[in-house]
Design a protein around this motif. Sequence first.
Motif, PDB file in Angstrom:
ATOM      1  N   ASP A 128      62.036  -6.312  59.998  1.00 41.39           N
ATOM      2  CA  ASP A 128      60.634  -5.899  59.924  1.00 41.39           C
ATOM      3  C   ASP A 128      60.049  -5.701  61.321  1.00 41.39           C
ATOM      4  O   ASP A 128      59.261  -4.777  61.555  1.00 41.39           O
ATOM      5  CB  ASP A 128      59.809  -6.938  59.158  1.00 41.39           C
ATOM      6  CG  ASP A 128      60.135  -6.959  57.678  1.00 41.39           C
ATOM      7  OD1 ASP A 128      60.760  -5.990  57.197  1.00 41.39           O
ATOM      8  OD2 ASP A 128      59.777  -7.950  57.005  1.00 41.39           O
ATOM      9  N   SER A 132      58.676  -2.197  62.780  1.00 41.48           N
ATOM     10  CA  SER A 132      57.306  -2.141  63.271  1.00 41.48           C
ATOM     11  C   SER A 132      57.261  -1.531  64.670  1.00 41.48           C
ATOM     12  O   SER A 132      56.377  -0.721  64.992  1.00 41.48           O
ATOM     13  CB  SER A 132      56.692  -3.542  63.283  1.00 41.48           C
ATOM     14  OG  SER A 132      55.403  -3.529  63.849  1.00 41.48           O
ATOM     15  N   ARG A 136      55.557   2.020  65.772  1.00 41.55           N
ATOM     16  CA  ARG A 136      54.550   2.011  66.835  1.00 41.55           C
ATOM     17  C   ARG A 136      54.856   3.085  67.876  1.00 41.55           C
ATOM     18  O   ARG A 136      53.955   3.783  68.351  1.00 41.55           O
ATOM     19  CB  ARG A 136      54.517   0.628  67.490  1.00 41.55           C
ATOM     20  CG  ARG A 136      53.254   0.336  68.270  1.00 41.55           C
ATOM     21  CD  ARG A 136      53.200  -1.131  68.602  1.00 41.55           C
ATOM     22  NE  ARG A 136      51.939  -1.483  69.216  1.00 41.55           N
ATOM     23  CZ  ARG A 136      51.617  -2.716  69.598  1.00 41.55           C
ATOM     24  NH1 ARG A 136      52.465  -3.708  69.392  1.00 41.55           N
ATOM     25  NH2 ARG A 136      50.452  -2.969  70.164  1.00 41.55           N
TER      26      ARG A 136
END
Length: 277
Positions: A128, A132, A136
């Motif tokens: 995760d 992420s 980003r």
Amino acid sequence: MKKVFVLLIILSATLLCYSHSNEVSRYSKEIDCDYPLSDEISTWLKRAEADVDLEKYKTIIRNGDISAIERPYLNDLQLGVLSKTELKLFRNLFYAKKGFIFSDDELSKYYSQFEWYTPTTKNVNFTDLEQSAIDRIKIFESESTIEYDYENRNIIWEQWNGGADQRGFLLKLNKDKTFEFIPNQGINRLIKIEGTWSISKNKIILSVEKEFVYFGGYIADHPNTPYIGKATPGIITFEKPIKITLPLNETDVDKEYNLTWSEQWIMLGSTECYISE
């Protein structure tokens, strides 16, 4: 004669291997770096933590430093410094680390310069935290979706941190085109950065001229929060300003949580922000 023949075969194989391992990717040329940089960095950086180094990710990309993305909590300021090519290389570093087989030959050539890259699969899974970080980076690769309508005002944008006790960062954009960025209250040797700002392609461009940091000292324990003690404040002045590009996008966080205390909410980089009083 047999020995000579064997030696010729070995020599030919060695030359082929050497030629392959030193094939330079187009991406290396675009970021003006044919080979990884050395580990040497400036004296002041050795005495401060890596999060005051605005060009930290450039070094990671050029050195293929996969140890630096083990726990990738990425920083918007450091992402904003990267060019489009560098952002692409940084995002794909996560894939290369897992042995991804690239269809882009230039990416394959770029990562093949690093000994750790062994292409073995077309299917990779991310944690995760890794996903992420990748998402980003994609925000910074994409175009802005909204225009900035506040150039003729003095505005303070504050990071919304989900209702935590500590305040988020503050970005002060003045109508005289100067800015001041103050990070959040977490332990960080970066005190603030200053310079000028502009708008280009609906993105905010921060031209960093000065960086205020803490040198030395130590992190002390405190019943509520740790702090940096006995550190010496210093100023790093850049002869050539470092440019940070922050894309602008819409956010619905104010509607989702019924946040009514600000006239405007936007995404600055990958962060929800609101106009602070």
